[in-house]
Design an enzyme around this catalytic site. Structure first.
Site, short mmCIF file in Angstrom:
data_model
loop_
_atom_site.label_atom_id
_atom_site.label_comp_id
_atom_site.label_asym_id
_atom_site.label_seq_id
_atom_site.Cartn_x
_atom_site.Cartn_y
_atom_site.Cartn_z
N ASP A 113 0.78 -1.13 -0.12
CA ASP A 113 -0.06 0.07 0.08
C ASP A 113 1.06 1.17 0.06
OD1 ASP A 113 -2.39 -1.54 0.14
OD2 ASP A 113 -2.44 -1.53 2.33
N ASP A 132 -6.97 -1.03 -4.39
CA ASP A 132 -8.32 -1.04 -3.20
C ASP A 132 -9.29 -0.29 -3.86
OD1 ASP A 132 -6.64 -2.70 -1.80
OD2 ASP A 132 -5.67 -0.77 -0.75
#
Length: 152
Positions: A113, A132
């Protein structure tokens, strides 16, 4: 087919971004962009959303892979129908994001991330990636597409 292209573009684009972040950023080091509204920060997520199930990496891999397989079957079934384009685009977005993150899990044992939105108390603490966002938007598209579908 356009839906496979959407999946492919997401996977290839995210692979590039994640590798760039892995090579060029230190874990946890922050850099503000867009007048401080977005923070670039490398983070390794071993679980699913918000590190949920991080102690069960193998289970997350199996469940994610199984869900990807099921969604591919659903997309294949929907492709036979000329209607409900929004739901098909949504499934392609979900699949592109899910496959990108699953590849990370399989190769590294975690998902890379790399940014967060610097607004709101809760949102400031969530580090995520483009995959995401694709999964989230894809889910919305599927719901909206199914709600407004003219098929009975």
């Amino acid at each position: 087919m356009v839906y496979l292209a959407i999946i492919g573009v997401i996977i290839i684009g995210e692979r590039y971004m994640k590798e760039h972040i892995e090579r060029n950023r230190e874990l946890g080091k922050e850099e503000a962009i867009f007048n401080g509204n977005v923070i670039i920060e490398k983070y390794h997520n071993k679980g699913v959303a918000l590190n949920f199930l991080e102690k069960y990496v193998s289970l997350v891999k199996v469940v994610t892979g199984t869900m990807i397989g099921l969604l591919l079957v659903v997309l294949g079934m929907l492709l036979k129908n000329k209607r409900n384009t929004l739901a098909k685009v949504g499934l392609a977005l979900i699949l592109g994001g899910a496959i990108s993150n699953w590849i990370d899990r399989m190769e590294k044992g975690y998902v890379v991330d790399y940014f967060r939105i610097n607004k709101g108390k809760k949102l400031k603490n969530i580090v995520f990636n483009i995959a995401d966002i694709c999964v989230f938007l894809g889910g919305l598209f599927v719901v909206i597409g199914e709600l407004f579908s003219t098929e009975k």
